[in-house]
Design a protein around this motif. Structure first.
Motif, PDB file in Angstrom:
ATOM      1  N   GLU A 146       3.487  -5.755  -4.045  1.00 14.76           N
ATOM      2  CA  GLU A 146       4.783  -5.830  -4.719  1.00 14.76           C
ATOM      3  C   GLU A 146       5.450  -7.190  -4.524  1.00 14.76           C
ATOM      4  OE1 GLU A 146       4.137  -3.302  -2.425  1.00 14.76           O
ATOM      5  OE2 GLU A 146       3.478  -1.886  -3.960  1.00 14.76           O
ATOM      6  N   LEU A 147       5.052  -7.904  -3.465  1.00 12.14           N
ATOM      7  CA  LEU A 147       5.719  -9.151  -3.083  1.00 12.14           C
ATOM      8  C   LEU A 147       5.124 -10.384  -3.756  1.00 12.14           C
ATOM      9  CD1 LEU A 147       7.975 -10.287  -1.290  1.00 12.14           C
ATOM     10  CD2 LEU A 147       6.326 -10.415   0.563  1.00 12.14           C
ATOM     11  N   GLY A 184      11.422  -9.806  -1.880  1.00 12.63           N
ATOM     12  CA  GLY A 184      10.880  -8.501  -1.546  1.00 12.63           C
ATOM     13  C   GLY A 184      10.675  -8.359  -0.054  1.00 12.63           C
TER      14      GLY A 184
END
Length: 179
Positions: A46-47, A66
């Motif tokens: 996700e980062l 994030g």
């Protein structure tokens, strides 16, 4: 002699209670695709993603805003190679433990390459929140160890040693009569 045995047993107990201090270094070498759990951290996908560095074979992680979480819970973050391209905002990261922010780093100068950043906070950390502009950040060599004992744990360890020492001093053999 018995006092020495008690002292040795107490010291052995102290060493057994203290955490191992071997450092984990997350360096992204020989990695082709990141998955959650790599280096004991989750949140990679996700980062951001891997990014080739300036030298052949050098890998770094390129991310945006994030979070990463430590899978084993609280650790002591020692440092990392870090840079963020902040544009008109200040980028950096915040460290958290049990949902409470414990440290913040904001990069104030425009830099091109990651540089080693020692983390001055010595307590446990279970999450890193990165703050960046659309250009993101680079990290490499993220280094951490098992968390250090809390002050309450140190008090219990020292109290246990004091009790063991007191017990050892009370167990001295009585002087022989008539000697």
């Amino acid at each position: 002699m018995k006092a020495m045995n008690w002292f040795a047993a107490g010291m052995f107990g102290l060493v057994a209670v203290l955490p191992a201090r071997a450092a984990t270094v997350v360096d992204f070498q020989d990695v082709f695709q990141l998955e959650d759990g790599y280096g004991g951290l989750s949140g990679w996908n996700e980062l951001g993603s891997l990014n080739s560095g300036a030298l052949p074979g050098e890998q770094r992680f390129h991310g945006g805003t994030g979070s990463l979480t430590f899978d084993q819970g609280g650790v002591r973050l020692l440092g990392m190679d870090f840079v963020t391209w902040t544009g008109d905002m200040m980028g950096g990261f915040r460290l958290f433990n049990d949902g409470v922010q414990v440290y913040e780093y904001l990069q104030s100068d425009w830099l091109n390459d990651p540089y080693w950043l020692d983390i001055s906070y010595a307590g446990p950390v279970d999450r890193i929140d990165f703050i960046s502009s659309s250009d993101g950040f680079l990290i490499d060599n993220l280094t951490y160890t098992a968390a250090v004992p809390e002050p309450g744990q140190w008090a219990m360890i020292l109290g246990g040693l004091a009790v063991a020492g007191f017990a050892a001093s009370r167990m001295r053999p009585a002087a022989k009569a008539g000697a």
